[in-house]
Design a protein around this motif. Structure first.
Motif, PDB file in Angstrom:
ATOM      1  N   ILE A   1     -49.486  18.180  12.599  1.00  0.00           N
ATOM      2  CA  ILE A   1     -50.734  18.204  11.252  1.00  0.00           C
ATOM      3  C   ILE A   1     -49.548  18.084  10.226  1.00  0.00           C
ATOM      4  O   ILE A   1     -48.089  18.715  10.845  1.00  0.00           O
ATOM      5  CB  ILE A   1     -50.607  20.106  11.116  1.00  0.00           C
ATOM      6  N   GLU A   2     -49.704  16.995   8.960  1.00  0.00           N
ATOM      7  CA  GLU A   2     -47.972  16.130   8.955  1.00  0.00           C
ATOM      8  C   GLU A   2     -48.691  16.586   7.112  1.00  0.00           C
ATOM      9  O   GLU A   2     -47.589  16.256   6.582  1.00  0.00           O
ATOM     10  CB  GLU A   2     -47.888  15.228   9.208  1.00  0.00           C
ATOM     11  N   VAL A   3     -49.495  16.313   7.012  1.00  0.00           N
ATOM     12  CA  VAL A   3     -49.454  16.347   5.480  1.00  0.00           C
ATOM     13  C   VAL A   3     -50.952  17.377   5.099  1.00  0.00           C
ATOM     14  O   VAL A   3     -51.564  17.464   5.725  1.00  0.00           O
ATOM     15  CB  VAL A   3     -50.727  14.881   5.726  1.00  0.00           C
TER      16      VAL A   3
ATOM     17  N   TRP B   1     -48.690   3.161   4.184  1.00  0.00           N
ATOM     18  CA  TRP B   1     -48.863   2.337   5.342  1.00  0.00           C
ATOM     19  C   TRP B   1     -47.937   2.407   6.199  1.00  0.00           C
ATOM     20  O   TRP B   1     -47.455   1.829   6.896  1.00  0.00           O
ATOM     21  CB  TRP B   1     -49.285   0.839   5.293  1.00  0.00           C
ATOM     22  N   ARG B   2     -48.310   3.155   6.961  1.00  0.00           N
ATOM     23  CA  ARG B   2     -47.609   4.164   8.375  1.00  0.00           C
ATOM     24  C   ARG B   2     -48.791   5.191   8.963  1.00  0.00           C
ATOM     25  O   ARG B   2     -50.091   5.000   9.428  1.00  0.00           O
ATOM     26  CB  ARG B   2     -47.026   5.079   7.505  1.00  0.00           C
ATOM     27  N   SER B   3     -48.262   4.520  10.253  1.00  0.00           N
ATOM     28  CA  SER B   3     -48.598   5.708  11.636  1.00  0.00           C
ATOM     29  C   SER B   3     -50.386   5.283  11.881  1.00  0.00           C
ATOM     30  O   SER B   3     -50.581   4.555  12.207  1.00  0.00           O
ATOM     31  CB  SER B   3     -48.413   6.960  11.090  1.00  0.00           C
TER      32      SER B   3
ATOM     33  N   ASP C   1     -38.783  13.451  -1.278  1.00  0.00           N
ATOM     34  CA  ASP C   1     -38.802  12.291  -0.584  1.00  0.00           C
ATOM     35  C   ASP C   1     -37.515  13.073   0.352  1.00  0.00           C
ATOM     36  O   ASP C   1     -36.690  12.919   0.700  1.00  0.00           O
ATOM     37  CB  ASP C   1     -38.654  11.245  -1.431  1.00  0.00           C
ATOM     38  N   ARG C   2     -38.184  13.133   2.026  1.00  0.00           N
ATOM     39  CA  ARG C   2     -37.087  13.261   3.392  1.00  0.00           C
ATOM     40  C   ARG C   2     -36.300  12.402   3.417  1.00  0.00           C
ATOM     41  O   ARG C   2     -34.809  12.866   3.695  1.00  0.00           O
ATOM     42  CB  ARG C   2     -38.108  13.472   4.473  1.00  0.00           C
ATOM     43  N   MET C   3     -36.206  11.258   2.417  1.00  0.00           N
ATOM     44  CA  MET C   3     -34.802  10.187   2.890  1.00  0.00           C
ATOM     45  C   MET C   3     -33.886  10.321   1.675  1.00  0.00           C
ATOM     46  O   MET C   3     -33.038   9.241   1.879  1.00  0.00           O
ATOM     47  CB  MET C   3     -35.510   8.500   3.254  1.00  0.00           C
TER      48      MET C   3
ATOM     49  N   ASN D   1     -41.185  17.925   9.472  1.00  0.00           N
ATOM     50  CA  ASN D   1     -40.911  16.992   8.256  1.00  0.00           C
ATOM     51  C   ASN D   1     -41.203  16.858   7.292  1.00  0.00           C
ATOM     52  O   ASN D   1     -40.828  16.317   6.610  1.00  0.00           O
ATOM     53  CB  ASN D   1     -39.938  15.855   9.514  1.00  0.00           C
ATOM     54  N   ASP D   2     -42.022  15.968   8.019  1.00  0.00           N
ATOM     55  CA  ASP D   2     -43.226  15.538   6.955  1.00  0.00           C
ATOM     56  C   ASP D   2     -44.384  16.379   5.953  1.00  0.00           C
ATOM     57  O   ASP D   2     -44.656  16.489   5.242  1.00  0.00           O
ATOM     58  CB  ASP D   2     -44.408  14.705   7.889  1.00  0.00           C
ATOM     59  N   LEU D   3     -44.605  17.320   6.932  1.00  0.00           N
ATOM     60  CA  LEU D   3     -45.386  18.442   5.901  1.00  0.00           C
ATOM     61  C   LEU D   3     -44.666  18.200   4.646  1.00  0.00           C
ATOM     62  O   LEU D   3     -44.664  18.610   3.746  1.00  0.00           O
ATOM     63  CB  LEU D   3     -45.664  19.321   7.090  1.00  0.00           C
TER      64      LEU D   3
ATOM     65  N   PHE E   1     -47.936  12.551  24.589  1.00  0.00           N
ATOM     66  CA  PHE E   1     -47.526  11.071  24.225  1.00  0.00           C
ATOM     67  C   PHE E   1     -48.097  11.112  22.511  1.00  0.00           C
ATOM     68  O   PHE E   1     -48.792  11.060  22.265  1.00  0.00           O
ATOM     69  CB  PHE E   1     -48.271  10.208  25.072  1.00  0.00           C
ATOM     70  N   ARG E   2     -46.826  10.565  21.600  1.00  0.00           N
ATOM     71  CA  ARG E   2     -47.624  10.953  19.821  1.00  0.00           C
ATOM     72  C   ARG E   2     -47.760   9.163  19.966  1.00  0.00           C
ATOM     73  O   ARG E   2     -46.734   8.398  19.917  1.00  0.00           O
ATOM     74  CB  ARG E   2     -46.359  11.224  18.756  1.00  0.00           C
ATOM     75  N   VAL E   3     -48.767   8.537  19.666  1.00  0.00           N
ATOM     76  CA  VAL E   3     -49.142   7.043  19.572  1.00  0.00           C
ATOM     77  C   VAL E   3     -48.352   7.144  18.540  1.00  0.00           C
ATOM     78  O   VAL E   3     -47.628   7.661  17.894  1.00  0.00           O
ATOM     79  CB  VAL E   3     -50.805   6.920  19.055  1.00  0.00           C
ATOM     80  N   MET E   4     -48.226   5.520  18.595  1.00  0.00           N
ATOM     81  CA  MET E   4     -46.916   5.162  17.630  1.00  0.00           C
ATOM     82  C   MET E   4     -46.779   5.026  16.242  1.00  0.00           C
ATOM     83  O   MET E   4     -47.774   5.186  15.681  1.00  0.00           O
ATOM     84  CB  MET E   4     -46.764   3.377  17.794  1.00  0.00           C
ATOM     85  N   ASP E   5     -45.441   5.170  16.053  1.00  0.00           N
ATOM     86  CA  ASP E   5     -45.721   6.366  14.853  1.00  0.00           C
ATOM     87  C   ASP E   5     -45.175   5.264  13.960  1.00  0.00           C
ATOM     88  O   ASP E   5     -43.673   5.716  13.912  1.00  0.00           O
ATOM     89  CB  ASP E   5     -45.292   8.265  14.880  1.00  0.00           C
ATOM     90  N   ILE E   6     -45.155   4.111  12.986  1.00  0.00           N
ATOM     91  CA  ILE E   6     -44.610   3.098  12.313  1.00  0.00           C
ATOM     92  C   ILE E   6     -44.802   2.777  11.336  1.00  0.00           C
ATOM     93  O   ILE E   6     -45.362   3.978  10.616  1.00  0.00           O
ATOM     94  CB  ILE E   6     -44.539   1.647  13.429  1.00  0.00           C
TER      95      ILE E   6
HETATM   96 MG    MG Z   1     -44.315  12.676  11.183  1.00  0.00          MG
END
Ligand code: MG
Ligand code: PEP
Length: 552
Positions: free
Chosen positions: A405-407, A332-334, A439-441, A429-431, A306-311
């Protein structure tokens, strides 16, 4: 008679479907990422504001508490109203105006030392957020037949807001492959298409068929075609006998159906934020507990991380409107929100501990930036465990703690905390976006750098080596694990656990079955030292020569 449109399209997620085209219009109040329909309607902003004020009052009145009384009175405060409309006065959209109003309140709170006034500011902030919630939730009247959403910049919320059984596809103008919208479309298995030319030809109300590489107009009644089928599959062992552990990425209860494949070991990434994304209010502890209990029940003995809320970033739920940020994906995320607003995190942990009582609970912490962020989260977890015990609630039989591990800074620090964790998962994706500073977007940059570049692959190898030296289970749950050629590279770097989207299982297993891993590793390792932009063509050529099935 079928009339084939000569549209130039690109499939972000392929699939087949047919349905009536449904364009999201400004009048319906649907909001999407970037410029929203409401943002283009400065003229009637005041009318909409009156409407949301009324709806907010009605909503508040439903709750019988002291704070509701106070909030209700505050909705009539002229200085509050004018502060919410200040941006509109300056010609901005209502949404931006309220968001700026919220940002102003936050700024004032930061400077305020008097506790009484600080409390007042917080109450105004709560009220302003409620207004924004109501504004965001102005509902749309969807067609009652299968439909294909026609929307310029879809956000995850646009997909989640639509009725699940009727939304059969999305045609957009601009969406990046690495965006959460794309990930979600895959997860929901609905085709997502970007129209490069001919957008104006798509008219609302027409029936459209999405199939292969075409988008065609059809006079036939809207009817969903047969979904893609999954072949019969066998254990994921390479030709030279390496067993690869396969897990699934999931977000909804129905994703767990794929656990019935005999070789899938469990859920490697459960994106807990998705199920509650389109709710009007932050999910209560009890709502969360009920949902997680269903997930545990459906998963049976299979482990679920369960990944805790990643908003935050491109995942802004309507109940948690962020103040506008210049670089939301760097913002300000996650876990950064969890550390600043521990109550959100505590409620989720409490719900997970209760749902997982008597079971094994795997918790995954996303987007850590430095090792020091991990320990306060552990403390919060331990405090909650103690609280549960004191209240006489049974605990899970074991609790395994994992990190994503994303950063890059965290990857660099990974060895310092490896001893304190049970498992780790690489969020490529983030890494990738943080590694290349891209920017991944942004669809215009999505092809500029490649995950198969020798530098990125060397970096991933470093992470894999650190995990091996510390005897820690390491998986990849980013999209790289779901694309055969990229998953091939991961196996060559030493990764032995992949967590994929359900739709990727068949092609990934075919790739594994056709691979001689030892020879491939020997081929790949020296290429990591090359100065080239990408190893993609090398890998394609190798796969062709060695008959590795990349499904291309
Ligand atoms: Mg991510
Ligand atoms: C990732 O970043 O690779 C990941 C799995 O997390 P998400 O895509 O949900 O940000």
């Amino acid at each position: 008679m079928e009339n084939v449109l000569s549209l130039q399209v690109k499939f972000i997620h392929p699939g087949k479907s047919s349905g009536v085209l449904f364009r999201v219009r400004a009048a319906q109040g649907m909001y999407a990422q970037g410029e929203t329909p409401l943002e283009t309607q400065a003229d009637n902003s005041r009318e909409i504001f009156e409407e949301i004020l009324k709806k907010t009052r009605a909503k508040i009145a439903l709750k019988n508490s002291d704070i509701s009384e106070v909030l209700l009175q505050m909705t009539y405060d002229p200085s509050f109203i004018s502060s919410m409309l200040k941006g509109v006065e300056e010609g901005k959209s209502l949404k931006t105006s309220i968001e700026e109003g919220i940002a102003q309140l936050r700024m004032k709170s930061l400077k305020m030392e008097d506790l009484f006034f600080l409390e007042k500011l917080r109450e105004f902030e709560i009220l302003a957020q409620k207004l924004l919630d109501v504004l965001n939730a102005l509902k749309i009247e969807y067609p009652e037949v299968p439909f294909i959403l026609l929307i310029e910049n879809p956000s995850p919320l646009d997909l989640l807001d639509a009725p699940e059984n009727l939304l059969v596809g999305v045609i957009s103008k601009d969406v990046a492959e690495g965006s959460h919208t794309a990930i979600l479309a895959k997860q929901m298995d609905i085709p997502l298409v970007v129209v490069k030319q001919g957008w104006a030809l798509l008219e609302e109300g027409k029936n459209v068929v999405i199939h292969g590489n075409k988008v065609s107009l059809s006079n036939a009644s809207a009817q969903t075609l047969t979904p893609l089928s999954h072949d019969h599959m066998t254990r994921p062992i390479t030709k030279d006998g390496s067993l690869i552990s396969l897990f699934l990425n999931a977000a909804f209860e129905k994703d767990l159906d794929f656990l019935s494949f005999p070789f899938v070991k469990g859920i490697g990434l459960f994106r807990t934020e998705m199920a509650f994304f389109n709710k009007d209010e932050f999910p209560s502890m009890e709502d969360q507990r009920i949902f997680y209990a269903k997930i545990f029940e459906k998963a049976g003995s299979s482990p679920i991380a369960f990944r805790v809320m990643d908003i935050g970033g491109d995942k802004i739920p309507s109940y948690f409107p962020n103040a506008p940020e210049h670089n939301p994906l760097l913002g300000w995320r996650s876990i950064r929100i969890a550390l600043d607003r521990p109550l959100i995190f505590k409620h989720q942990i409490r719900a997970l501990l209760r749902a997982g009582a008597g079971k094994s609970l795997y918790i995954l912490f996303p987007l850590l930036t430095e090792a020091s962020e991990f320990y306060p989260l552990l403390d919060l977890l331990e405090t909650e465990m103690k609280r549960e015990q004191e209240m006489g609630h049974p605990l899970p039989i074991k609790i395994k703690k994992g990190v994503m591990i994303e950063v890059p800074s965290f990857a660099w620090h990974f060895h310092t905390i490896a001893k304190d964790i049970d498992f780790a998962s690489v969020g490529t994706n983030d890494l990738f976006q943080f590694f290349f500073g891209v920017d991944r977007m942004n669809p215009h940059l999505s092809k500029r750098y490649d995950v198969l570049s020798p530098i990125f692959l060397s970096f991933l190898k470093h992470i894999s080596d650190v995990a091996r030296e510390n005897y820690k289970t390491l998986s990849v749950c980013g999209e790289m694990a779901s694309k055969p050629i990229e998953a091939l590279a991961l196996l060559g770097l030493g990764f032995k656990t992949l967590s994929c989207t359900p739709q990727a299982l068949t092609p990934i297993v075919h790739m594994i079955h056709s691979l001689d891993l030892k020879s491939f590793k020997a081929y790949l390792t020296p290429l990591l030292g090359l100065k080239e932009h990408s190893l993609r063509e090398h890998l394609k050529a190798y796969a062709q020569d060695h008959k590795i099935d990349l499904g291309e």
